[in-house]
Write a protein that holds these residues in place. Structure first.
Motif, mmCIF file in Angstrom:
data_model
loop_
_atom_site.group_PDB
_atom_site.id
_atom_site.type_symbol
_atom_site.label_atom_id
_atom_site.label_comp_id
_atom_site.label_asym_id
_atom_site.label_seq_id
_atom_site.Cartn_x
_atom_site.Cartn_y
_atom_site.Cartn_z
ATOM 1 N N VAL A 1 0.823 -1.216 0.000
ATOM 2 C CA VAL A 1 0.000 0.000 0.000
ATOM 3 C C VAL A 1 0.855 1.263 0.000
ATOM 4 O O VAL A 1 0.487 2.269 -0.634
ATOM 5 C CB VAL A 1 -0.994 0.023 1.181
ATOM 6 N N GLN A 2 1.986 1.242 0.700
ATOM 7 C CA GLN A 2 2.868 2.415 0.668
ATOM 8 C C GLN A 2 3.456 2.599 -0.720
ATOM 9 O O GLN A 2 3.474 3.715 -1.257
ATOM 10 C CB GLN A 2 3.987 2.268 1.699
ATOM 11 N N GLU A 3 3.948 1.518 -1.293
ATOM 12 C CA GLU A 3 4.562 1.603 -2.619
ATOM 13 C C GLU A 3 3.563 2.078 -3.673
ATOM 14 O O GLU A 3 3.930 2.792 -4.611
ATOM 15 C CB GLU A 3 5.149 0.252 -3.017
ATOM 16 N N ALA A 4 2.292 1.714 -3.512
ATOM 17 C CA ALA A 4 1.269 2.169 -4.451
ATOM 18 C C ALA A 4 1.058 3.673 -4.365
ATOM 19 O O ALA A 4 0.638 4.310 -5.341
ATOM 20 C CB ALA A 4 -0.048 1.441 -4.181
ATOM 21 N N SER A 5 1.342 4.270 -3.214
ATOM 22 C CA SER A 5 1.110 5.708 -3.025
ATOM 23 C C SER A 5 2.268 6.567 -3.519
ATOM 24 O O SER A 5 2.091 7.764 -3.768
ATOM 25 C CB SER A 5 0.860 6.003 -1.542
ATOM 26 N N TYR A 6 3.460 6.008 -3.653
ATOM 27 C CA TYR A 6 4.650 6.815 -3.891
ATOM 28 C C TYR A 6 4.594 7.591 -5.200
ATOM 29 O O TYR A 6 5.053 8.739 -5.272
ATOM 30 C CB TYR A 6 5.902 5.940 -3.859
ATOM 31 N N ARG A 7 4.048 7.002 -6.247
ATOM 32 C CA ARG A 7 4.004 7.705 -7.541
ATOM 33 C C ARG A 7 3.164 8.972 -7.430
ATOM 34 O O ARG A 7 3.472 9.991 -8.057
ATOM 35 C CB ARG A 7 3.439 6.785 -8.625
ATOM 36 N N TYR A 8 2.093 8.924 -6.623
ATOM 37 C CA TYR A 8 1.238 10.099 -6.441
ATOM 38 C C TYR A 8 1.902 11.121 -5.520
ATOM 39 O O TYR A 8 1.839 12.329 -5.774
ATOM 40 C CB TYR A 8 -0.108 9.678 -5.853
ATOM 41 N N LEU A 9 2.524 10.638 -4.456
ATOM 42 C CA LEU A 9 3.133 11.554 -3.498
ATOM 43 C C LEU A 9 4.317 12.291 -4.113
ATOM 44 O O LEU A 9 4.537 13.480 -3.827
ATOM 45 C CB LEU A 9 3.570 10.783 -2.250
ATOM 46 N N ARG A 10 5.098 11.625 -4.971
ATOM 47 C CA ARG A 10 6.207 12.301 -5.654
ATOM 48 C C ARG A 10 5.689 13.498 -6.463
ATOM 49 O O ARG A 10 6.233 14.595 -6.390
ATOM 50 C CB ARG A 10 6.908 11.331 -6.616
ATOM 51 N N ARG A 11 4.629 13.252 -7.220
ATOM 52 C CA ARG A 11 4.087 14.314 -8.075
ATOM 53 C C ARG A 11 3.553 15.472 -7.238
ATOM 54 O O ARG A 11 3.782 16.640 -7.559
ATOM 55 C CB ARG A 11 2.968 13.717 -8.944
ATOM 56 N N LEU A 12 2.854 15.165 -6.163
ATOM 57 C CA LEU A 12 2.326 16.226 -5.305
ATOM 58 C C LEU A 12 3.446 17.043 -4.662
ATOM 59 O O LEU A 12 3.351 18.269 -4.548
ATOM 60 C CB LEU A 12 1.419 15.631 -4.227
ATOM 61 N N LEU A 13 4.499 16.372 -4.238
ATOM 62 C CA LEU A 13 5.635 17.087 -3.667
ATOM 63 C C LEU A 13 6.266 18.011 -4.696
ATOM 64 O O LEU A 13 6.658 19.149 -4.373
ATOM 65 C CB LEU A 13 6.664 16.090 -3.127
ATOM 66 N N ARG A 14 6.372 17.555 -5.925
ATOM 67 C CA ARG A 14 6.920 18.418 -6.986
ATOM 68 C C ARG A 14 6.043 19.640 -7.225
ATOM 69 O O ARG A 14 6.538 20.698 -7.622
ATOM 70 C CB ARG A 14 7.055 17.619 -8.288
ATOM 71 N N GLU A 15 4.744 19.478 -7.007
ATOM 72 C CA GLU A 15 3.811 20.585 -7.222
ATOM 73 C C GLU A 15 3.656 21.473 -5.997
ATOM 74 O O GLU A 15 2.828 22.382 -5.980
ATOM 75 C CB GLU A 15 2.434 20.034 -7.627
ATOM 76 N N GLY A 16 4.433 21.214 -4.954
ATOM 77 C CA GLY A 16 4.408 22.074 -3.777
ATOM 78 C C GLY A 16 3.568 21.562 -2.623
ATOM 79 O O GLY A 16 3.417 22.256 -1.609
ATOM 80 N N GLY A 17 3.001 20.368 -2.751
ATOM 81 C CA GLY A 17 2.221 19.797 -1.660
ATOM 82 C C GLY A 17 3.111 19.386 -0.497
ATOM 83 O O GLY A 17 4.324 19.186 -0.655
ATOM 84 N N LYS A 18 2.516 19.269 0.678
ATOM 85 C CA LYS A 18 3.235 18.830 1.875
ATOM 86 C C LYS A 18 2.711 17.456 2.288
ATOM 87 O O LYS A 18 1.492 17.259 2.383
ATOM 88 C CB LYS A 18 3.037 19.818 3.018
#
Length: 399
Positions: free
Chosen positions: A290-307
């Motif tokens: 479940v963590q590994e499934a989230s990483y692709r989304y979290l990387r993109r959000l971090l690049r867009e300025g998300g916390k």
């Protein structure tokens, strides 16, 4: 070589059957699903983020029941706290209190036949929801009733993320302390929660001739809110509307961050228009991939300025969305594809700024108990993690 071709053919046949079974089952579900939501109500709400405090209060209220107890859970384990729970229900049934218990067939697979028999012998009305059935065996095995509802005497309700098991009261060394959000409800909202319970009970349990006799005219409470049960994709539209209405901030708490394509696209657009996006996820996972499934989304959000924050003070299982400090959603649904498209869920939407401010204090406390997740954390070379990400991405719908 011939054996290899036979095995390959069998694998392709099984995959084809899974696909056909799931597709036809989902289409049928879409045809019969109904849109259900309550009007805007006014109730009173207490927030329980700790399992020990919740179950101390919950068990006391069960023991004080005078007329009826109606309970729906996704998971009830076969362990000491679950046995205590069953004993309370049996004791109340023997006293003449009407007790109805509805458990998800797969989520509560550890509940033994002997336990069910003892409950029924004591006078408890018992049923399993969402049983696996023909003709769509695979699809029906994936559609789970993830709701957690309790109504006591038509006057007190409970709704939220906790199930019944030792881990939920901090008795699992790996996942303790368990962090979740559960609501205790009084006021007029309880009558509508009672009706929602019977929607599921009437589908899976013994039919009740007159549901209205359980619903009382209760006084209005202080907090404006609405119950929204969802299934078969209905939750996606709800989440999209919440994200689109944000003017300043979006806060999301979830144990599993695996959004749909549409929802993730809308989050990216929100970030690009200057909306502050904050997400809490667990540091420790309770399920494989479940963590590994989230990483692709979290990387993109971090690049867009998300916390993004990883909760470190135990396991984070809470489910919430807070929009602009003026609206929040607390309920049973995770921020993942399974809750969006497969599970039966029920969420409570709050339209009361004072309540939202009170709840936000709990959320901010959880941020303080977390560590920031950075792009360098996610981009650090790790072959094993990369392989798991590929596998997780291919089956993310079912995680």
């Amino acid at each position: 070589m011939k054996l290899l071709f036979i095995l390959l053919g069998l694998i392709l046949l099984i995959i084809g059957w899974f696909y056909l079974d799931f597709t036809l089952g989902y289409r049928k579900h879409l045809k019969i699903v109904r849109k259900l939501e309550t009007p805007i109500l006014q109730g009173n709400f207490d927030i329980f983020p700790h399992g020990k405090k919740l179950f101390a209060d919950y068990f006391d209220e069960l023991k004080n029941a005078k007329q009826h107890i109606h309970v729906l859970f996704y998971i009830v384990k076969n362990d000491p706290i679950s046995q205590e729970f069953f004993e309370i229900l049996k004791g109340k049934a023997r006293e003449g209190v009407e007790v109805r218990l509805l458990l998800d067939r797969i989520g509560s697979f550890s509940v033994k036949k002997k336990t069910v028999a003892s409950l029924r012998e004591a006078g408890v009305y018992f049923a399993f929801s969402n049983r696996i059935k023909l003709p769509y065996l695979f699809y029906s095995s994936q559609v789970r009733n993830h709701r957690k509802i309790t109504v006591i005497d038509g006057e007190i309700g409970y709704l939220g993320g906790f199930n019944v098991g030792m881990e939920y009261i901090d008795e699992d060394p790996k996942l303790s302390p368990w962090r979740d959000y559960h609501l205790k409800i009084t006021g007029e909202s309880v009558s509508y929660l009672q009706q929602e319970f019977f929607v599921d009970w009437q589908e899976y349990g013994e039919k009740v001739p007159d549901v209205t006799k359980y619903c009382r005219m209760l006084p209005k409470g202080m907090v404006r809110q609405q119950f929204v049960p969802t299934e078969a994709g209905q939750l996606e539209a709800r989440h999209l509307n919440l994200i689109k209405m944000a003017n300043k901030s979006i806060m999301i708490g979830t144990p599993y961050f695996i959004p749909s394509k549409k929802i993730f696209h809308e989050l990216i657009l929100a970030a690009r228009r200057g909306i502050e996006i904050t997400i809490i996820v667990p540091f420790t996972a309770d399920h494989i991939l479940v963590q590994e499934a989230s990483y692709r989304y979290l990387r993109r959000l971090l690049r867009e300025g998300g916390k993004v924050y990883q909760f470190k003070n135990g396991f984070y299982h809470a489910k919430t969305i807070i929009i602009d400090d003026r609206l929040c959603d607390i309920g049973t649904a995770n921020f993942d594809k399974r809750s969006l498209f497969l599970n039966k869920e029920i969420n409570c939407y709050f339209y009361d700024e004072e309540f939202v401010a009170r709840f936000k204090e709990v959320f901010v406390k959880d941020i303080h108990d977390s560590r920031p997740l950075t792009l360098s954390d996610l981009n650090h070379p790790n072959l094993f993690r990369s392989v798991k990400e590929v596998i997780a991405g291919s089956i993310s719908y079912f995680l």
